[in-house]
Scaffold this motif. Structure first.
Motif, short mmCIF file in Angstrom:
data_model
loop_
_atom_site.label_atom_id
_atom_site.label_comp_id
_atom_site.label_asym_id
_atom_site.label_seq_id
_atom_site.Cartn_x
_atom_site.Cartn_y
_atom_site.Cartn_z
N LEU A 62 4.09 -0.40 -4.74
CA LEU A 62 4.21 0.09 -3.36
C LEU A 62 4.10 1.60 -3.31
N TRP A 63 4.78 2.29 -4.23
CA TRP A 63 4.74 3.74 -4.26
C TRP A 63 3.32 4.23 -4.55
N VAL A 65 0.37 2.67 -4.03
CA VAL A 65 -0.52 2.41 -2.90
C VAL A 65 -0.23 3.37 -1.75
N THR A 66 1.04 3.62 -1.47
CA THR A 66 1.41 4.54 -0.40
C THR A 66 0.96 5.96 -0.71
N SER A 67 1.17 6.38 -1.95
CA SER A 67 0.76 7.72 -2.35
C SER A 67 -0.75 7.88 -2.26
N TYR A 68 -1.49 6.90 -2.75
CA TYR A 68 -2.95 6.95 -2.66
C TYR A 68 -3.40 6.97 -1.20
N GLY A 69 -2.80 6.15 -0.38
CA GLY A 69 -3.17 6.08 1.04
C GLY A 69 -2.94 7.39 1.75
N LYS A 70 -1.79 8.03 1.49
CA LYS A 70 -1.51 9.31 2.14
C LYS A 70 -2.50 10.39 1.68
N TYR A 73 -5.91 9.64 3.23
CA TYR A 73 -5.86 9.92 4.67
C TYR A 73 -5.98 11.42 4.92
#
Length: 86
Positions: A62-63, A65-70, A73
């Motif tokens: 989760l961390w 994927v969230t880090s990559y997404g931010k 973005y």
């Protein structure tokens, strides 16, 4: 027995059943909070540590994927990201 009285909650008036034994404890003998201060914290740590192998991989995924997404973005909404897509 259609329309007749069949007893209160299954009390049909038949022979008593045998072999049923019921045990109860007095509420004064129950110690629901026994050991909560002496053994409670160590039990909580032990049980939490036992769950770490199950929770940690999901948390790391989760961390990541969230880090990559931010990061992605922010890049796509930057000047360089706009030039790349247009």
């Amino acid at each position: 027995m259609a329309g007749g009285y069949s007893g209160w909650w299954g009390a049909m008036g038949g022979p008593k059943e045998k072999g049923f034994v019921t045990y109860t404890l007095s509420p004064f003998q129950l110690k629901a909070m026994k050991g909560v201060l002496s053994r409670g914290p160590t039990n909580m740590l032990r049980r939490t540590a036992a769950q770490v192998p199950y929770i940690l991989p999901a948390f790391l995924l989760l961390w990541g994927v969230t880090s990559y997404g931010k990061t992605r973005y922010e890049y796509l909404h930057s000047k360089a990201g706009h030039h790349e897509n247009h």
